[in-house]
Every structure is written in structure tokens, then in C-alpha cells.
Design an enzyme around this catalytic site. Structure first.
Site, PDB file in Angstrom:
ATOM      1  N   TYR A 106      -3.431  -0.451  10.301  1.00 30.29           N
ATOM      2  CA  TYR A 106      -3.249  -0.693   8.868  1.00 30.29           C
ATOM      3  C   TYR A 106      -1.822  -0.355   8.442  1.00 30.29           C
ATOM      4  O   TYR A 106      -1.158  -1.139   7.746  1.00 30.29           O
ATOM      5  CB  TYR A 106      -4.262   0.144   8.085  1.00 30.29           C
ATOM      6  N   SER A 117       0.863  -1.176   0.000  1.00 30.58           N
ATOM      7  CA  SER A 117       0.000   0.000   0.000  1.00 30.58           C
ATOM      8  C   SER A 117       0.895   1.221   0.000  1.00 30.58           C
ATOM      9  O   SER A 117       2.076   1.150   0.373  1.00 30.58           O
ATOM     10  CB  SER A 117      -0.889   0.031   1.251  1.00 30.58           C
TER      11      SER A 117
END
Length: 258
Positions: free
Chosen positions: A163, A150
Site C-alpha cells: 500500500y 494517502s
């Protein structure tokens, strides 16, 4: 596991029922792959298989295996079924993940933290472990693993500690996997995606918190672009590897100070 040679190209895609996983699955199926679709919800996997049939007449090349990647035994069963059905695994798109719990991390429970770690980190590890076991034993030996990192593997958003921490850890899995995979002809790389239009990222188009405390609308790209990016990474011969590939909206506030 002694896996015999096959002319098939076989890909295992986790989190394949929606979003990035679905886009990648359809791109690889369109490129001739046999695909093993893994995800928690069987109905959504079946919908992807039906779409693959409508687009490519490829339902016979698709196997749906409902799987919780946070369960090591379930992941082992996933790869056993993949090999039993198609004979080998050439590509793993290690994609299944979940977002951050709501609110500030000071208010989270231990279980909320563990739920993110179980999917985003443990699940990635279990899938990579099983892929290594298959790929090192098959003939021809080797394969490719593409981890979904990501932008958050490089820079956090506000209130994203679970996250972001897990995606930083995925970068460690990628680098170490690339090193450990050399002797088995296994190439390990990572795609870092910035603002692809999925259900998870759709909020970016409505306004999200920025580092300076402002709320701003962020541009998004078609998720099919991500599918094509992974298809390209998968198409390389095993002597070449894209270690890190960033695909993002051109005007996304990632680089610089904005």
C-alpha cells in the site's frame, strides 16, 4: 476524440460505491455535477445513485459504469461512456484502491503484490491517461484530476509495504501529471486522507499497530469532511491548483514522534 462544448459540469469518480468515493460523489452531485460512478460492484453504484436521488433529486445526472480500473480496456470504455452520455469530463476523482495483503510481506505471493499494484498504481495511471485524452480534446479544453493519495504517500505504517509503495508512486503520478497537464489546461492535484471513517479505516477505532510496537486507538473524522474537501478542490478555477491537500483527524499520530 473531438468533444464539443457543454454547459454541464461532469465528474468521473472511481471507487464510487462506498467510503471516500461515495462521499465525494454525493458532495459533487449536491454541487450540481453530472456524475459518472465507477466501481467493481454494480449494486453498490446503484445504491449511491438512489441516495443521490433521495438527497438531490439527481438520478438523471448519474451514470453508473461497473469498471475494473486495473483493466486498461475497461477504463477506456468508462471514459467513452462518460463522454457519450454527458459530452465532456471536467473532473476525475481518481480514487479506486485496495488495502495491503494480510501478514508480513515476506509471506506474500507474487499475485498478492500484483493485485495491489494493479489497482492502486496501474488503475490510477489508466484513469489519468484516459482523462488527459478527453480533457485535451474537449472545448473548452482542460479539466481537473484529483488523485487519492494517502498519509501513506508520506509515511508508512508497520507491515504496509504494498500500500505504501503504491501511494508513494501516486505522488509521482500527481507531480508529473501536474507538469505535463500545463499545456492542456489540466490541473492535477492530490488529497491525502488520514483516518476518515470508512469500512477500510474503521479498524483504527479498535486499535492498530504503531511504529513503536504498541497497539493504539486512533481518532477518526467523518468521511463527509473528505467529500467537502474534494468539492472545494474541484471548485477552483483551472488557473489555480491545490497540488497536495492533507485532511486528517486533528489528533491522529502522524506528525511528530508519537
Amino acid at each position: 476524440m473531438d468533444v464539443q462544448a457543454s454547459t454541464k459540469k461532469v465528474a468521473v469518480i472511481t471507487g464510487a460505491g462506498s467510503g471516500v468515493g461515495k462521499a465525494v460523489a454525493l458532495a459533487l452531485i449536491g454541487d450540481g455535477y453530472h456524475a459518472v460512478l465507477a466501481g467493481r460492484r454494480a449494486g453498490m453504484l446503484d445504491e449511491v445513485r438512489a441516495q443521490a436521488q433521495a438527497l438531490h433529486g439527481a438520478a438523471d445526472r448519474v451514470l453508473c459504469v461497473p469498471t475494473d480500473v486495473g483493466d486498461a480496456a475497461a477504463v477506456e470504455a468508462l471514459f467513452t461512456q462518460a463522454v457519450s452520455q454527458f459530452g465532456r469530463v471536467d473532473v476525475l476523482f481518481n480514487n479506486a484502491g485496495r488495502g495491503n495483503p494480510p501478514g508480513e510481506f515476506t509471506d506474500w505471493t507474487a499475485e498478492q503484490w500484483r493485485e495491489v499494484v494493479d489497482v492502486n498504481l496501474n488503475g490510477m495511471f489508466f484513469c489519468m491517461q484516459q482523462a488527459f485524452r478527453v480533457m485535451r480534446s474537449q472545448t473548452p479544453q482542460g479539466g481537473r484530476i484529483i488523485n487519492n493519495g494517502s498519509i501513506s504517500a508520506h509515511a508508512p505504517r508497520p507491515n504496509s509495504i504494498a500500500y505504501t509503495a503504491t501511494k508513494h508512486a501516486v505522488m509521482g503520478l500527481t507531480k508529473t501529471g501536474a507538469l505535463d497537464g500545463r499545456k492542456y489546461n489540466i490541473a492535477v492535484g492530490q488529497i491525502d486522507i488520514g483516518n476518515a471513517l470508512t469500512d477500510l479505516a474503521s479498524r483504527m477505532g479498535k486499535g492498530v499497530p504503531q511504529a513503536n510496537g504498541e497497539i493504539a486507538v486512533e481518532p477518526l473524522i467523518d468521511v463527509a469532511i473528505v467529500g467537502e474537501s474534494v468539492r472545494y478542490m474541484a471548485s477552483l478555477p483551472l488557473e489555480a491548483n491545490v497540488l497536495f491537500h492533507t485532511v486528517m483527524a486533528t489528533k491522529m499520530p502522524f506528525v511528530g514522534r508519537g
